[in-house]
Scaffold this motif. Structure first.
Motif, PDB file in Angstrom:
ATOM      1  N   LEU A  24       0.520  -1.387  -0.148  1.00 43.97           N
ATOM      2  CA  LEU A  24       0.029   0.146  -0.419  1.00 43.97           C
ATOM      3  C   LEU A  24       0.813   1.001  -0.260  1.00 43.97           C
ATOM      4  CD1 LEU A  24      -2.832   0.482   0.240  1.00 43.97           C
ATOM      5  CD2 LEU A  24      -2.716   0.911   2.108  1.00 43.97           C
ATOM      6  N   ALA A  25       2.138   1.766   0.565  1.00 47.23           N
ATOM      7  CA  ALA A  25       2.427   2.293   0.846  1.00 47.23           C
ATOM      8  C   ALA A  25       4.157   2.434   1.771  1.00 47.23           C
ATOM      9  CB  ALA A  25       1.720   3.746   1.656  1.00 47.23           C
ATOM     10  N   THR A  26       4.994   2.851   1.757  1.00 43.56           N
ATOM     11  CA  THR A  26       5.955   3.240   2.126  1.00 43.56           C
ATOM     12  C   THR A  26       6.149   3.834   3.380  1.00 43.56           C
ATOM     13  OG1 THR A  26       7.475   4.020   1.269  1.00 43.56           O
ATOM     14  CG2 THR A  26       7.138   1.687   1.066  1.00 43.56           C
ATOM     15  N   ASP A  27       6.906   4.536   4.633  1.00 45.61           N
ATOM     16  CA  ASP A  27       6.980   5.018   5.971  1.00 45.61           C
ATOM     17  C   ASP A  27       8.230   5.060   5.894  1.00 45.61           C
ATOM     18  OD1 ASP A  27       5.936   6.924   7.635  1.00 45.61           O
ATOM     19  OD2 ASP A  27       5.682   5.618   9.422  1.00 45.61           O
ATOM     20  N   PRO A  28       9.538   6.621   5.716  1.00 47.55           N
ATOM     21  CA  PRO A  28      10.593   6.268   6.003  1.00 47.55           C
ATOM     22  C   PRO A  28      10.277   6.836   8.251  1.00 47.55           C
ATOM     23  CG  PRO A  28       9.376   8.301   5.061  1.00 47.55           C
ATOM     24  CD  PRO A  28       8.184   7.409   5.617  1.00 47.55           C
ATOM     25  N   PHE A  29      11.400   6.323   8.420  1.00 49.32           N
ATOM     26  CA  PHE A  29      11.541   6.982  10.178  1.00 49.32           C
ATOM     27  C   PHE A  29      13.125   7.867  10.229  1.00 49.32           C
ATOM     28  CE2 PHE A  29      11.180   2.135   9.889  1.00 49.32           C
ATOM     29  CZ  PHE A  29      10.704   1.508  10.717  1.00 49.32           C
ATOM     30  N   CYS A  30      12.192   8.221  11.470  1.00 50.62           N
ATOM     31  CA  CYS A  30      12.864   9.193  10.822  1.00 50.62           C
ATOM     32  C   CYS A  30      13.657   9.742  12.723  1.00 50.62           C
ATOM     33  CB  CYS A  30      11.561  10.162  11.356  1.00 50.62           C
ATOM     34  SG  CYS A  30      10.690  10.029  12.474  1.00 50.62           S
ATOM     35  N   PHE A  31      14.391  10.509  13.068  1.00 57.82           N
ATOM     36  CA  PHE A  31      14.998  10.811  14.685  1.00 57.82           C
ATOM     37  C   PHE A  31      14.583  12.332  15.192  1.00 57.82           C
ATOM     38  CE2 PHE A  31      18.007  12.890  17.174  1.00 57.82           C
ATOM     39  CZ  PHE A  31      18.025  11.432  18.214  1.00 57.82           C
ATOM     40  N   VAL A  32      13.661  11.876  16.538  1.00 58.42           N
ATOM     41  CA  VAL A  32      13.197  12.522  17.732  1.00 58.42           C
ATOM     42  C   VAL A  32      13.500  13.256  18.544  1.00 58.42           C
ATOM     43  CG1 VAL A  32      11.138  12.972  18.468  1.00 58.42           C
ATOM     44  CG2 VAL A  32      10.917  11.688  16.427  1.00 58.42           C
ATOM     45  N   CYS A  33      14.250  13.874  19.102  1.00 58.22           N
ATOM     46  CA  CYS A  33      14.636  14.446  20.149  1.00 58.22           C
ATOM     47  C   CYS A  33      14.377  16.117  20.475  1.00 58.22           C
ATOM     48  CB  CYS A  33      16.145  14.594  20.030  1.00 58.22           C
ATOM     49  SG  CYS A  33      16.962  16.065  18.055  1.00 58.22           S
ATOM     50  N   ARG A  34      14.961  16.191  21.852  1.00 58.83           N
ATOM     51  CA  ARG A  34      14.468  17.943  22.173  1.00 58.83           C
ATOM     52  C   ARG A  34      16.123  18.599  21.048  1.00 58.83           C
ATOM     53  NH1 ARG A  34      13.754  18.834  28.237  1.00 58.83           N
ATOM     54  NH2 ARG A  34      15.616  19.741  28.133  1.00 58.83           N
ATOM     55  N   ILE A  73      14.754  11.917  28.539  1.00 61.96           N
ATOM     56  CA  ILE A  73      15.015  10.780  29.306  1.00 61.96           C
ATOM     57  C   ILE A  73      15.592   9.701  27.746  1.00 61.96           C
ATOM     58  CG2 ILE A  73      13.700   8.265  29.325  1.00 61.96           C
ATOM     59  CD1 ILE A  73      11.590  10.158  31.290  1.00 61.96           C
ATOM     60  N   GLY A  74      15.853  10.375  27.026  1.00 58.56           N
ATOM     61  CA  GLY A  74      16.303   9.832  25.584  1.00 58.56           C
ATOM     62  C   GLY A  74      15.721  10.523  24.361  1.00 58.56           C
ATOM     63  N   ALA A  75      15.899  10.227  23.488  1.00 58.32           N
ATOM     64  CA  ALA A  75      15.345  10.324  21.602  1.00 58.32           C
ATOM     65  C   ALA A  75      14.554   9.894  21.571  1.00 58.32           C
ATOM     66  CB  ALA A  75      16.593  11.134  20.583  1.00 58.32           C
ATOM     67  N   SER A  76      14.864   9.340  20.427  1.00 58.07           N
ATOM     68  CA  SER A  76      13.645   7.926  19.912  1.00 58.07           C
ATOM     69  C   SER A  76      13.968   8.271  17.841  1.00 58.07           C
ATOM     70  CB  SER A  76      12.393   8.143  20.679  1.00 58.07           C
ATOM     71  OG  SER A  76      11.203   6.896  19.388  1.00 58.07           O
ATOM     72  N   VAL A  77      13.640   6.782  17.734  1.00 58.95           N
ATOM     73  CA  VAL A  77      13.287   6.344  16.061  1.00 58.95           C
ATOM     74  C   VAL A  77      11.782   6.046  16.136  1.00 58.95           C
ATOM     75  CG1 VAL A  77      14.459   5.227  14.645  1.00 58.95           C
ATOM     76  CG2 VAL A  77      15.894   5.759  15.826  1.00 58.95           C
ATOM     77  N   LEU A  78      11.033   7.066  15.305  1.00 60.77           N
ATOM     78  CA  LEU A  78       9.905   6.647  14.880  1.00 60.77           C
ATOM     79  C   LEU A  78       9.950   6.684  13.860  1.00 60.77           C
ATOM     80  CD1 LEU A  78       9.101   8.842  17.976  1.00 60.77           C
ATOM     81  CD2 LEU A  78       8.254   6.312  17.780  1.00 60.77           C
ATOM     82  N   PRO A  79       8.600   5.916  13.235  1.00 63.37           N
ATOM     83  CA  PRO A  79       8.244   5.894  12.118  1.00 63.37           C
ATOM     84  C   PRO A  79       7.343   7.384  11.958  1.00 63.37           C
ATOM     85  CG  PRO A  79       6.536   4.691  13.232  1.00 63.37           C
ATOM     86  CD  PRO A  79       7.376   5.058  14.102  1.00 63.37           C
TER      87      PRO A  79
END
Length: 301
Positions: free
Chosen positions: A162-172, A237-243
């Motif tokens: 159906l589709a693709t969704d890249p991962f991204c980095f999330v931080c303060r 508390i930390g950063a993250s990797v999310l779609p």
């Protein structure tokens, strides 16, 4: 009285064309079949409908009286049958789709709206659950199908991309990597990360990608929903990797997102049981979703 609908239509064709041969061409039969059909109708009615000569076919008085009444009745029959056919093509009923939370937020509103417009008599319901629960519902037959992350175990399932969704980095914003336009996966080695837990379809993919890039982060929290991850990141508390479908970030938050390079993505797919046929309504929704273009704004990170 024993006559058939085909005999009636053949008689009308002969009356309209004034010829057995031309009538045969019009109805797609041989001339002997047309002649036999009219003869059988006359025998069933006990009256001659046509006078035949070597050069022409002429309606008798009985035939002339029958033609307008028969045209009206067969026209009404055709109209009734067409209405019945159209009624059969109107999809109705209840369709239930399992969907992962980020997909529910980004794609499912579009699909629900499109279904309401195209199939107003279908009631479309979304089961908004984590990936593991969605797959369990599909395998148990509790839902018609799912829109989920491509499962690693495909046994017994039919999958449609159906589709693709890249991962991204999330931080303060005060994170050392916040000022970069893109963040390499290698920069996450030893990084404190708050990640989605293993009930999510994204977590196994993230772990595989990190391992492929030789990255070992320090996972400090594992959570069920993106909103919970945002809270942990915002608290420092930390950063993250999310779609990317987890975005946009909470309004007025001190968080930023950055593309991870090289691009790594998850696949969004439609999933159903291989051994179970979809109902007509569910099949209509499945095809609608598969053929519906995804607007750029729905894909934008």
């Amino acid at each position: 009285m024993n006559y058939t609908l085909r005999q009636l239509r053949v008689f009308l064709a002969v009356a309209a064309h004034g010829s057995f041969s031309r009538a045969a061409d019009a109805v797609g039969l041989t001339q002997p079949a047309v002649s036999r059909g009219v003869q059988e109708l006359e025998e069933a009615l006990g009256v001659r409908l046509l006078d035949r000569t070597t050069r022409e076919v002429v309606l008798t008085d009985a035939g002339m009286a029958l033609v307008p009444a028969l045209e009206r009745l067969l026209g009404q029959l055709d109209d009734t049958l067409e209405e019945t056919r159209q009624l059969g093509e109107r999809y109705r009923g209840r369709v239930v789709i399992a969907s992962a939370p980020t997909i529910s937020a980004r794609l499912m509103p579009m699909y629900v709206a499109a279904c309401a417009h195209e199939y107003p008599e279908i009631r479309l319901f979304i089961r908004d659950n984590v990936q593991a629960d969605g797959l369990e519902q599909i395998r148990a037959g509790a839902v018609d199908f799912g829109v989920l992350i491509d499962p690693m175990a495909r046994d017994g399932l039919t999958i449609a991309d159906l589709a693709t969704d890249p991962f991204c980095f999330v931080c303060r914003r005060d994170h050392p990597l916040a000022g970069a336009e893109t963040v390499p996966w290698s920069a996450l080695h030893g990084e404190r990360l708050a990640l989605l837990d293993f009930a999510s379809g994204s977590r196994p993919l993230i772990d595989r990608i990190l391992a492929r890039h030789g990255v070992t982060p320090h996972v400090v929290q594992e959570l069920g929903h993106s909103a919970s991850v945002f809270g942990m990141v915002e608290a420092g508390i930390g950063a993250s990797v999310l779609p990317s479908f987890s975005l946009p970030l909470p309004a007025a938050s001190p968080l930023v997102s950055r593309p991870l390079v090289p691009r790594e993505e998850r696949s969004i797919v439609m999933v159903r049981r291989e051994d179970r046929s979809l109902s007509p309504a569910a099949a209509a929704v499945w095809n609608m979703i598969q053929n519906l273009p995804i607007p750029a704004e729905a894909m934008a990170a």
